[in-house]
Design a protein around this motif. Sequence first.
Motif, short mmCIF file in Angstrom:
data_model
loop_
_atom_site.label_atom_id
_atom_site.label_comp_id
_atom_site.label_asym_id
_atom_site.label_seq_id
_atom_site.Cartn_x
_atom_site.Cartn_y
_atom_site.Cartn_z
N SER A 184 -35.29 -14.51 -28.56
CA SER A 184 -33.82 -13.79 -29.15
C SER A 184 -34.07 -13.15 -30.28
O SER A 184 -35.92 -13.60 -31.48
CB SER A 184 -32.89 -15.38 -29.15
N ASP A 185 -33.24 -12.36 -30.90
CA ASP A 185 -34.04 -11.54 -32.06
C ASP A 185 -33.43 -12.83 -33.41
O ASP A 185 -32.71 -13.67 -32.97
CB ASP A 185 -32.62 -10.65 -32.43
N SER A 186 -34.28 -12.83 -33.96
CA SER A 186 -34.56 -14.43 -35.24
C SER A 186 -33.04 -13.52 -35.89
O SER A 186 -32.17 -15.05 -37.02
CB SER A 186 -35.33 -14.15 -36.38
N LYS A 187 -32.58 -12.63 -36.33
CA LYS A 187 -31.30 -13.21 -36.70
C LYS A 187 -30.32 -12.82 -36.11
O LYS A 187 -29.40 -13.43 -37.09
CB LYS A 187 -30.80 -11.01 -37.03
N SER A 188 -30.07 -13.81 -34.75
CA SER A 188 -29.39 -14.20 -34.62
C SER A 188 -29.09 -15.90 -34.44
O SER A 188 -28.28 -16.75 -34.28
CB SER A 188 -29.46 -13.80 -33.02
N LEU A 189 -30.05 -16.26 -35.00
CA LEU A 189 -29.83 -17.38 -35.65
C LEU A 189 -30.26 -18.53 -37.08
O LEU A 189 -30.34 -17.21 -38.04
CB LEU A 189 -32.06 -18.41 -34.99
N ASN A 190 -29.73 -19.76 -36.98
CA ASN A 190 -29.64 -19.92 -38.51
C ASN A 190 -30.64 -20.29 -39.40
O ASN A 190 -32.23 -20.28 -38.38
CB ASN A 190 -28.97 -20.66 -39.25
N PRO A 191 -31.38 -20.40 -40.39
CA PRO A 191 -33.09 -20.91 -40.44
C PRO A 191 -33.02 -22.69 -40.65
O PRO A 191 -34.19 -22.03 -40.23
CB PRO A 191 -32.71 -21.07 -42.58
N LEU A 192 -32.54 -23.25 -39.87
CA LEU A 192 -32.63 -24.00 -39.37
C LEU A 192 -32.96 -23.87 -37.74
O LEU A 192 -34.46 -24.89 -37.17
CB LEU A 192 -31.74 -25.85 -39.75
N GLN A 193 -32.60 -22.95 -37.08
CA GLN A 193 -32.84 -22.93 -35.54
C GLN A 193 -34.27 -22.43 -35.73
O GLN A 193 -35.27 -22.27 -34.74
CB GLN A 193 -31.66 -22.05 -35.12
N ARG A 194 -35.03 -21.27 -36.56
CA ARG A 194 -35.93 -20.38 -36.68
C ARG A 194 -36.65 -20.90 -37.49
O ARG A 194 -37.78 -21.22 -36.37
CB ARG A 194 -35.81 -19.26 -37.50
N GLN A 195 -36.90 -22.55 -37.92
CA GLN A 195 -37.55 -22.97 -37.99
C GLN A 195 -38.08 -23.82 -36.99
O GLN A 195 -39.56 -24.34 -36.60
CB GLN A 195 -37.40 -23.94 -39.41
N ALA A 196 -36.84 -24.54 -36.50
CA ALA A 196 -37.18 -25.12 -35.10
C ALA A 196 -38.71 -24.89 -33.60
O ALA A 196 -39.01 -25.23 -33.51
CB ALA A 196 -35.74 -25.74 -34.62
N ILE A 197 -38.25 -23.33 -33.91
CA ILE A 197 -38.55 -22.53 -32.81
C ILE A 197 -39.63 -21.61 -33.37
O ILE A 197 -40.43 -21.48 -32.65
CB ILE A 197 -38.15 -22.03 -32.28
N SER A 198 -40.58 -21.83 -34.52
CA SER A 198 -41.14 -21.03 -35.58
C SER A 198 -42.42 -21.05 -34.93
O SER A 198 -43.02 -20.49 -34.94
CB SER A 198 -41.31 -21.32 -36.60
N LYS A 199 -43.22 -22.56 -34.21
CA LYS A 199 -44.24 -22.46 -34.19
C LYS A 199 -45.17 -22.76 -32.06
O LYS A 199 -45.41 -23.00 -31.97
CB LYS A 199 -44.46 -24.14 -34.38
N LEU A 200 -43.53 -22.31 -31.45
CA LEU A 200 -43.59 -22.12 -30.38
C LEU A 200 -44.02 -20.95 -29.82
O LEU A 200 -44.20 -19.62 -30.40
CB LEU A 200 -41.98 -22.09 -29.58
N SER A 201 -45.05 -21.38 -28.63
CA SER A 201 -46.00 -20.42 -28.61
C SER A 201 -45.97 -20.44 -26.56
O SER A 201 -45.92 -21.82 -26.10
CB SER A 201 -46.91 -20.03 -28.48
N LEU A 202 -45.42 -19.73 -25.20
CA LEU A 202 -45.36 -20.14 -23.86
C LEU A 202 -46.14 -19.11 -23.49
O LEU A 202 -45.98 -17.38 -23.65
CB LEU A 202 -44.64 -20.07 -23.65
N SER A 203 -47.07 -18.80 -22.15
CA SER A 203 -47.56 -17.87 -21.86
C SER A 203 -47.46 -18.58 -20.25
O SER A 203 -47.64 -19.45 -19.52
CB SER A 203 -48.79 -17.59 -21.98
#
Length: 498
Positions: free
Chosen positions: A342-361
Amino acid sequence: MSNIVGIDLGTTFSAVAKLDDTGRAEIIENAEGGNITPSVVEFTSAKSFTVGEEAKKMMEISENVVHEVKRSMGSSDVKYEFFDESHSPTSISALILKKLKEDVESRYGPIDSAVVTVPANFTNEAREATAAAAEMIGLKVDFIINEPTAAALCYAFQSGKELEGNIAIYDLGGGTFDCSIAKITGKDIEILTSEGVAELGGRDFDNAILEIVKRKYKEETKKDLKAKDFTLNDAEECKKTLSLKEKSNIRVLGEIIEISREEFENSIVNLMNQAELAVESALSRVDLKMSDIKDVVLVGGSTRIPLVQESIEKVFGKKAKLFGNPDESVALGAAIYAAYKSDSKSLNPLQRQAISKLSLSEVAPHFFGTLVLSDESGVDKLKNMTIIAKDEKIPCSITEEVYTVVDNQTELSCKVTQSSVEEDDPEFVRIIWEGNMSLPGGRPAGRPVKVTYSYTEDGRMKASFLDVESGNNKDIELHIDQTASAADDFDIDQFKVE
């Protein structure tokens, strides 16, 4: 903050999840207070219906109940008739989604976007039909992802430790089986391959018990057992009992039928052999040995069956890891992926932090090709040419060049094929789209045509055929006829969830 959800639209059960305000994935309860909703629809009139536990109770009792439509997704041949109204697997799935959507929106307001999961071995037609079902109810689906991939996300996201190594996601639900192999480093997830069996799951195990009961009842009474006297729901309860005990005593029309776990396991051993072969095929595709797999993660309620766990231990040489609730991990992973994309603007700071290191292929689930004429010893022979190979990293776009075959050729026959193994014989591939493209006349044979196939991150296939010299082209959004017109022909607003 946007309302973004992940949906596991399952064969027997469905679930919805989202990230809470702290960035933790959580299941959204349905209107009845449950975490999962049976994927069963009962029509109470031509335009009203129920979805869930109440509908499930009426399976094989009411003639107006439909279930397991997921196994028929993408088929234009399957139709259901209720109160003189015709339905397809796609429209029934839309009604299930409508119930899920209304349950979510009653608590959180309108859904802004969603991710919906499908089995890794789903055909392109079935994926398109799933997207069409969402479109029918006005649900904005940004991505369709594979169920084992979602489960891998859930495992990496919520394990509480730093992960490193190859894992197998063993996904055995109500209707389908998939085994995906993933390489995980922290929250970096690389799907390597997936193999599966399209029709293998809990319902097949229930049917095995049903057949045992029918046989034993006839042996004892010399009478045939009617469907309403011992239903699939009864068989499911017996299966659950046999997962905990060695024997189950069932009362059927005054008769006591005893079934042992051994009898049940003997009746499903061939099904488990299919699963074992799929696992071995997945590992061989990526050149891994059983010992290279660090963990086996269980997904789907059918993994609770003791024989399934014994089969996993036999194949992998280690016990499987039960991580959280296997019925919920796919929906939770879909919610994580929805936030991740999703657009990071649609998430709050804690949600952005939670997925910040996520990567998927992710990888392509099938082989996709086209039919070409090949000159073999002076004889033209029709062959299938692979363009996108199974396990190709996606998103991808691959172009191959083919050539016209006769002088003054004015038409090109365009065919898109799909297969689960690499195959050059046209008899053993499925044609999932075909059409013709006009060519300018007056040219010699051997004029180049570029064939480009793209597989997108949202799990969809596109194709194009381009005549290089003239610029004539045929761009294809792959879908089946049923899917193309379904959203226009089906007025979901006429139907009311009771």
